[in-house]
Design an enzyme around this catalytic site. Sequence first.
Site, short mmCIF file in Angstrom:
data_model
loop_
_atom_site.label_atom_id
_atom_site.label_comp_id
_atom_site.label_asym_id
_atom_site.label_seq_id
_atom_site.Cartn_x
_atom_site.Cartn_y
_atom_site.Cartn_z
N GLU A 107 0.91 -1.18 -0.01
CA GLU A 107 0.00 0.01 0.16
C GLU A 107 0.81 1.46 -0.03
O GLU A 107 2.11 1.26 0.32
CB GLU A 107 -0.90 -0.04 1.02
CG GLU A 107 -0.29 -0.13 2.63
CD GLU A 107 -1.27 -0.03 3.71
OE1 GLU A 107 -2.07 -0.94 3.63
OE2 GLU A 107 -1.09 0.95 4.47
N CYS A 120 3.67 8.65 0.47
CA CYS A 120 4.26 7.85 1.53
C CYS A 120 4.35 6.43 0.69
O CYS A 120 3.20 5.74 0.37
CB CYS A 120 3.43 7.59 2.70
SG CYS A 120 3.83 6.39 3.68
N CYS A 127 7.08 -6.84 7.17
CA CYS A 127 7.92 -6.13 7.96
C CYS A 127 8.49 -7.13 8.87
O CYS A 127 7.48 -8.09 9.26
CB CYS A 127 7.66 -4.78 8.52
SG CYS A 127 8.81 -3.94 9.25
N CYS A 131 7.36 -3.91 15.74
CA CYS A 131 6.64 -3.00 16.69
C CYS A 131 5.35 -3.20 16.95
O CYS A 131 4.32 -3.75 16.19
CB CYS A 131 6.78 -1.44 15.75
SG CYS A 131 8.36 -1.17 15.32
N CYS A 134 2.07 -1.78 15.56
CA CYS A 134 2.09 -1.44 13.75
C CYS A 134 1.36 -2.81 13.09
O CYS A 134 1.87 -3.85 13.52
CB CYS A 134 3.60 -1.38 13.29
SG CYS A 134 3.58 -1.05 11.80
N CYS A 348 -0.42 2.81 9.19
CA CYS A 348 0.51 1.69 8.45
C CYS A 348 0.02 0.60 8.31
O CYS A 348 0.00 -0.17 9.55
CB CYS A 348 1.91 1.99 9.46
SG CYS A 348 3.23 1.11 8.42
N1 SAH Z 1 9.95 0.90 9.63
C1 SAH Z 1 10.01 2.30 9.64
C2 SAH Z 1 8.97 2.97 8.64
C3 SAH Z 1 7.51 2.41 8.75
S1 SAH Z 1 6.44 2.95 10.05
C4 SAH Z 1 9.93 3.12 11.08
O1 SAH Z 1 9.96 2.37 11.86
O2 SAH Z 1 9.98 4.12 11.33
C5 SAH Z 1 6.19 4.88 10.18
C6 SAH Z 1 5.96 5.46 11.29
O3 SAH Z 1 4.58 5.00 11.58
C7 SAH Z 1 6.75 4.96 12.30
O4 SAH Z 1 7.21 5.91 13.17
C8 SAH Z 1 5.98 3.82 13.20
O5 SAH Z 1 6.36 3.55 14.20
C9 SAH Z 1 4.65 4.54 13.00
N2 SAH Z 1 3.33 3.86 13.20
C10 SAH Z 1 3.19 2.55 12.54
N3 SAH Z 1 2.05 2.10 13.29
C11 SAH Z 1 1.54 2.95 13.90
C12 SAH Z 1 0.07 3.40 14.35
N4 SAH Z 1 -0.81 2.23 14.48
N5 SAH Z 1 -0.02 4.37 15.05
C13 SAH Z 1 0.59 5.28 15.11
N6 SAH Z 1 1.86 5.39 14.51
C14 SAH Z 1 2.18 4.04 13.89
#
Ligand code: SAH
Length: 364
Positions: A107, A120, A127, A131, A134, A348
């Site tokens: 996406e 974006c 991935c 996290c 996420c 994300c």
């Molecule tokens: N892997 C990279 C880039 C992808 S995520 C990274 O970790 O930075 C992009 C951003 O969105 C990151 O800061 C991530 O922590 C955040 N993110 C992911 N899922 C989220 C969610 N459910 N709510 C808020 N931020 C989120």
Amino acid sequence: MSGFLGKPNSESRVGGNMDLKSMTLAEVTQAVACMGEKPFRARQLYQWLHQKLATDYDEMTNLPKDFRERLKEQYPLTVLTLAERLVSKQDGTEKYLFALPDGNVIESVLMRYRHGNSVCISSQAGCRMGCRFCASTLGGLIRNLLPSEMLEQVYRIQNVTGERVSHLVVMGTGEPLDNYENLLRFLELLTDENGLHISQRNVTVSTCGLVEKIRSLAHEKLQITLALSLHAPTQEKRKKLMPVAYKYELEEVLDACRYYFRQTGRRVTFEYSLVRGVNDTEEDAEQLGGLIKDMNCHVNLIPVNPIAERDYVPSKEGRIAAFKNKLEKNRINVTIRREMGRDIQGACGQLRRSYLSGNNGTQL
Ligand code: SAH
């Protein structure tokens, strides 16, 4: 741009052939010479791929027909297929679901700002960083995206909307620094004056904090912005949200960011997703301030976007404002990220996930 790594990695091959759309102009020139064609053909070809955003060799009408036929055979074109497009009624944000040539889906998001259109992109299918909050990581990593597959997300969106893309963030699914060489090649082609020529200063790469890779990126001396997903003010709290913290100490990560600033002169952005009762207290803000106040940085506060698989809840508005206030008292630059596209599964990896589980959300 001599700092870029010269060779595409082995994954730039599609079915044993080189992926033409992942090649630099110099490489395309070489490939064209090997096919017995004149150098000016390489320029024409490159322009079709990266400026006119062609999806088929038959569009390239100024190339001889027999050359086009040979290209089709030797270099199958990497093109993404639009599987779904959702447009937010709230703010014009658009979410795209694309099918890769191998059938995987990824996406991308288009955001319209006063300063221009920003896309974006995803850097991987899935991935492996894990996290907790996420959605992109729930099914693990499927594979890295090729440079061409990253470019295609921008190219298709520009074609569908007919509007120029001026800004780019690598904040979609995937950890860009876990796909390092392809990312560099993508950046080289995206900012190339013979391609879309997007300014390096309009590009942001977000990472969960792979220390060695941040340092390597610093050596590339690009003018892109590095965004570091921090999300916690202490090592202990960060471990609870981000497994990558088991590999790198918080101080090591911050040191790498300082190094990035010293090498490039670019101010680092810290992303901090606020999760109610987890990392949003007065004390958290105080600790965070202490941690980064010596740095030339910017903090982006993001109320966490809840996902069905976890019970994380965003902080209340008053808490977010208080958190911001506390940081500002430490003279830290802070913005609260405007929430965009909530009605179209803005967080994300959410759209891809609901697609894979057979719930397609609201069709356009
Ligand atoms: N892997 C990279 C880039 C992808 S995520 C990274 O970790 O930075 C992009 C951003 O969105 C990151 O800061 C991530 O922590 C955040 N993110 C992911 N899922 C989220 C969610 N459910 N709510 C808020 N931020 C989120």
